[in-house]
Design a protein around this motif. Structure first.
Motif, PDB file in Angstrom:
ATOM      1  N   LEU A   1      26.354  26.094  69.071  1.00  0.00           N
ATOM      2  CA  LEU A   1      27.073  25.087  68.291  1.00  0.00           C
ATOM      3  C   LEU A   1      28.553  25.448  68.140  1.00  0.00           C
ATOM      4  O   LEU A   1      29.428  24.586  68.200  1.00  0.00           O
ATOM      5  CB  LEU A   1      26.420  24.974  66.909  1.00  0.00           C
ATOM      6  CG  LEU A   1      26.449  23.613  66.242  1.00  0.00           C
ATOM      7  CD1 LEU A   1      25.857  22.561  67.144  1.00  0.00           C
ATOM      8  CD2 LEU A   1      25.680  23.680  64.927  1.00  0.00           C
ATOM      9  N   GLY A   2      28.822  26.758  67.963  1.00  0.00           N
ATOM     10  CA  GLY A   2      30.195  27.179  67.717  1.00  0.00           C
ATOM     11  C   GLY A   2      30.967  27.580  68.965  1.00  0.00           C
ATOM     12  O   GLY A   2      32.194  27.533  68.986  1.00  0.00           O
ATOM     13  N   THR A   3      30.272  27.973  70.028  1.00  0.00           N
ATOM     14  CA  THR A   3      30.940  28.505  71.226  1.00  0.00           C
ATOM     15  C   THR A   3      30.405  27.814  72.465  1.00  0.00           C
ATOM     16  O   THR A   3      29.196  27.679  72.630  1.00  0.00           O
ATOM     17  CB  THR A   3      30.644  30.016  71.368  1.00  0.00           C
ATOM     18  OG1 THR A   3      30.950  30.645  70.126  1.00  0.00           O
ATOM     19  CG2 THR A   3      31.459  30.638  72.475  1.00  0.00           C
ATOM     20  N   ASN A   4      31.303  27.381  73.336  1.00  0.00           N
ATOM     21  CA  ASN A   4      30.871  26.817  74.609  1.00  0.00           C
ATOM     22  C   ASN A   4      31.658  27.492  75.725  1.00  0.00           C
ATOM     23  O   ASN A   4      32.802  27.140  75.993  1.00  0.00           O
ATOM     24  CB  ASN A   4      31.088  25.301  74.629  1.00  0.00           C
ATOM     25  CG  ASN A   4      30.476  24.646  75.854  1.00  0.00           C
ATOM     26  OD1 ASN A   4      30.499  25.220  76.937  1.00  0.00           O
ATOM     27  ND2 ASN A   4      29.923  23.463  75.680  1.00  0.00           N
ATOM     28  N   ARG A   5      31.016  28.473  76.347  1.00  0.00           N
ATOM     29  CA  ARG A   5      31.678  29.256  77.396  1.00  0.00           C
ATOM     30  C   ARG A   5      32.050  28.371  78.587  1.00  0.00           C
ATOM     31  O   ARG A   5      33.077  28.588  79.229  1.00  0.00           O
ATOM     32  CB  ARG A   5      30.729  30.378  77.828  1.00  0.00           C
ATOM     33  CG  ARG A   5      31.271  31.320  78.859  1.00  0.00           C
ATOM     34  CD  ARG A   5      32.208  32.346  78.247  1.00  0.00           C
ATOM     35  NE  ARG A   5      32.606  33.342  79.235  1.00  0.00           N
ATOM     36  CZ  ARG A   5      33.631  33.224  80.065  1.00  0.00           C
ATOM     37  NH1 ARG A   5      34.369  32.137  80.037  1.00  0.00           N
ATOM     38  NH2 ARG A   5      33.922  34.175  80.931  1.00  0.00           N
ATOM     39  N   CYS A   6      31.228  27.394  78.881  1.00  0.00           N
ATOM     40  CA  CYS A   6      31.490  26.511  80.026  1.00  0.00           C
ATOM     41  C   CYS A   6      32.829  25.796  79.857  1.00  0.00           C
ATOM     42  O   CYS A   6      33.614  25.688  80.802  1.00  0.00           O
ATOM     43  CB  CYS A   6      30.393  25.463  80.169  1.00  0.00           C
ATOM     44  SG  CYS A   6      28.729  26.101  79.996  1.00  0.00           S
ATOM     45  N   LEU A   7      33.069  25.341  78.647  1.00  0.00           N
ATOM     46  CA  LEU A   7      34.296  24.582  78.417  1.00  0.00           C
ATOM     47  C   LEU A   7      35.528  25.469  78.504  1.00  0.00           C
ATOM     48  O   LEU A   7      36.635  24.967  78.743  1.00  0.00           O
ATOM     49  CB  LEU A   7      34.232  23.873  77.059  1.00  0.00           C
ATOM     50  CG  LEU A   7      33.326  22.631  77.031  1.00  0.00           C
ATOM     51  CD1 LEU A   7      33.239  22.054  75.629  1.00  0.00           C
ATOM     52  CD2 LEU A   7      33.822  21.568  78.009  1.00  0.00           C
ATOM     53  N   SER A   8      35.357  26.780  78.363  1.00  0.00           N
ATOM     54  CA  SER A   8      36.525  27.652  78.450  1.00  0.00           C
ATOM     55  C   SER A   8      37.112  27.635  79.862  1.00  0.00           C
ATOM     56  O   SER A   8      38.220  28.115  80.074  1.00  0.00           O
ATOM     57  CB  SER A   8      36.172  29.080  78.029  1.00  0.00           C
ATOM     58  OG  SER A   8      35.332  29.668  78.991  1.00  0.00           O
ATOM     59  N   CYS A   9      36.380  27.098  80.823  1.00  0.00           N
ATOM     60  CA  CYS A   9      36.914  26.907  82.177  1.00  0.00           C
ATOM     61  C   CYS A   9      36.978  25.428  82.562  1.00  0.00           C
ATOM     62  O   CYS A   9      37.898  24.999  83.241  1.00  0.00           O
ATOM     63  CB  CYS A   9      36.055  27.628  83.204  1.00  0.00           C
ATOM     64  SG  CYS A   9      36.176  29.412  83.167  1.00  0.00           S
ATOM     65  N   HIS A  10      35.967  24.641  82.138  1.00  0.00           N
ATOM     66  CA  HIS A  10      35.845  23.265  82.633  1.00  0.00           C
ATOM     67  C   HIS A  10      36.538  22.224  81.757  1.00  0.00           C
ATOM     68  O   HIS A  10      36.583  21.054  82.100  1.00  0.00           O
ATOM     69  CB  HIS A  10      34.364  22.899  82.794  1.00  0.00           C
ATOM     70  CG  HIS A  10      33.709  23.561  83.972  1.00  0.00           C
ATOM     71  ND1 HIS A  10      33.813  23.078  85.250  1.00  0.00           N
ATOM     72  CD2 HIS A  10      32.961  24.689  84.056  1.00  0.00           C
ATOM     73  CE1 HIS A  10      33.137  23.868  86.082  1.00  0.00           C
ATOM     74  NE2 HIS A  10      32.611  24.855  85.373  1.00  0.00           N
ATOM     75  N   LYS A  11      37.009  22.616  80.594  1.00  0.00           N
ATOM     76  CA  LYS A  11      37.728  21.692  79.717  1.00  0.00           C
ATOM     77  C   LYS A  11      39.059  21.331  80.384  1.00  0.00           C
ATOM     78  O   LYS A  11      39.653  22.174  81.064  1.00  0.00           O
ATOM     79  CB  LYS A  11      37.986  22.427  78.393  1.00  0.00           C
ATOM     80  CG  LYS A  11      38.244  21.558  77.186  1.00  0.00           C
ATOM     81  CD  LYS A  11      38.456  22.490  75.981  1.00  0.00           C
ATOM     82  CE  LYS A  11      39.150  21.800  74.845  1.00  0.00           C
ATOM     83  NZ  LYS A  11      38.254  21.384  73.797  1.00  0.00           N
ATOM     84  N   ARG A  12      39.495  20.107  80.176  1.00  0.00           N
ATOM     85  CA  ARG A  12      40.728  19.649  80.838  1.00  0.00           C
ATOM     86  C   ARG A  12      41.874  20.638  80.684  1.00  0.00           C
ATOM     87  O   ARG A  12      42.523  21.026  81.663  1.00  0.00           O
ATOM     88  CB  ARG A  12      41.133  18.279  80.267  1.00  0.00           C
ATOM     89  CG  ARG A  12      42.373  17.688  80.908  1.00  0.00           C
ATOM     90  CD  ARG A  12      42.721  16.344  80.294  1.00  0.00           C
ATOM     91  NE  ARG A  12      42.993  16.440  78.847  1.00  0.00           N
ATOM     92  CZ  ARG A  12      44.182  16.760  78.321  1.00  0.00           C
ATOM     93  NH1 ARG A  12      45.199  16.994  79.110  1.00  0.00           N
ATOM     94  NH2 ARG A  12      44.346  16.830  77.014  1.00  0.00           N
ATOM     95  N   GLU A  13      42.096  21.104  79.456  1.00  0.00           N
ATOM     96  CA  GLU A  13      43.254  21.952  79.173  1.00  0.00           C
ATOM     97  C   GLU A  13      43.220  23.285  79.923  1.00  0.00           C
ATOM     98  O   GLU A  13      44.249  23.923  80.093  1.00  0.00           O
ATOM     99  CB  GLU A  13      43.335  22.260  77.666  1.00  0.00           C
ATOM    100  CG  GLU A  13      43.589  21.061  76.785  1.00  0.00           C
ATOM    101  CD  GLU A  13      42.313  20.437  76.277  1.00  0.00           C
ATOM    102  OE1 GLU A  13      41.447  20.108  77.122  1.00  0.00           O
ATOM    103  OE2 GLU A  13      42.165  20.254  75.062  1.00  0.00           O
ATOM    104  N   PHE A  14      42.006  23.724  80.328  1.00  0.00           N
ATOM    105  CA  PHE A  14      41.909  25.070  80.905  1.00  0.00           C
ATOM    106  C   PHE A  14      41.719  25.082  82.419  1.00  0.00           C
ATOM    107  O   PHE A  14      41.621  26.139  83.026  1.00  0.00           O
ATOM    108  CB  PHE A  14      40.748  25.844  80.254  1.00  0.00           C
ATOM    109  CG  PHE A  14      40.867  25.925  78.755  1.00  0.00           C
ATOM    110  CD1 PHE A  14      42.091  26.243  78.166  1.00  0.00           C
ATOM    111  CD2 PHE A  14      39.779  25.685  77.926  1.00  0.00           C
ATOM    112  CE1 PHE A  14      42.221  26.320  76.784  1.00  0.00           C
ATOM    113  CE2 PHE A  14      39.901  25.756  76.549  1.00  0.00           C
ATOM    114  CZ  PHE A  14      41.129  26.075  75.971  1.00  0.00           C
TER     115      PHE A  14
END
Ligand code: HEC
Ligand code: HEC
Length: 167
Positions: free
Chosen positions: A93-106
């Motif tokens: 709920l608090g951490t999404n490792r996938c988004l740390s690479c796949h999020k637009r900003e990253f």
């Protein structure tokens, strides 16, 4: 009184007939089995020959595919499979490792493909500025691949190979 007696007789007689028919069926089935060489073979279990309730050592986990080659999708709306390892990636709920690479900003720094536009849409089709909650838990749709041997043959045929063809 006499009528009731007759009904009793009749029901007893029909029960006897039903019993005979059942016995006949049983004998026929038994004959069919012995003709075919006994009971039909049990299909081998997918879990292997070991006793399912036995104390058996767990087999080692299969190795994840980590070749970084993005796989072709089998149909346009298939969630692409993950071509890298996700071992130890926290997805809570608090951490999404996938988004740390796949999020637009990253994506510029990570080189990872950005989550597509559908991942920003809420259920009304409204495009949000960040990932929509219904696409937050990536592994509900995207799966890692391993070198596991398929348990059953794969009969999948691509849509382009079936149905009407265009000349
Ligand atoms: C360290 C950065 C990083 C993290 C963390 C990461 N990915 Fe990736 N991902 C990539 C990169 C880079 C690619 C492009 C292919 C490659 O190089 O592996 C990729 C490819 C993908 C693809 C294939 C996309 C396509 O079009 O074929 C999917 C799906 C995917 N990742 C899902 C995930 C999920 C789900 C997680 C979390 C469990 C995750 N990734 C975590 C960097 C990352
Ligand atoms: C409800 C299912 C679902 C969830 C949850 C989901 N995805 Fe997807 N994803 C899809 C589908 C379906 C596609 C392909 C069609 C599309 O883009 O919508 C896709 C496409 C992608 C792609 C390829 C984008 C492109 O343009 O090629 C990436 C990368 C990706 N997802 C990463 C993620 C990550 C990271 C998460 C978690 C934050 C995630 N997805 C959550 C279903 C999902």
């Amino acid at each position: 009184m006499r009528r009731q007696g007759r009904t009793d007789m009749m029901s007893r007689r029909s029960m006897a007939v039903a019993g005979l028919v059942l016995c006949g069926l049983f004998v026929l089935t038994a004959a069919a089995f012995s003709a075919g060489g006994g009971a039909p073979d049990i299909i081998p279990r997918l879990t292997g020959a070991d006793d399912p309730m036995g104390d058996i050592k767990a087999p080692p986990l299969d190795r994840p595919v980590t070749d970084d080659v993005r796989r072709m999708r089998n149909y346009p709306e298939q969630p692409p499979v993950i071509p890298h390892s996700i071992d130890g990636y926290q997805l809570t709920l608090g951490t999404n490792r996938c988004l740390s690479c796949h999020k637009r900003e990253f994506t510029e720094g990570s080189g990872a493909p950005m989550i597509s536009i559908t991942h920003f849409m809420d259920r009304d089709g409204q495009v949000l500025s960040d990932v929509t909650p219904r696409r937050y838990f990536c592994t509900a749709c995207h799966v890692q691949q391993t070198d596991a041997r398929p348990l059953v043959p794969n009969m999948f045929r691509d849509a382009k190979d079936i149905g009407a063809t265009q000349q």
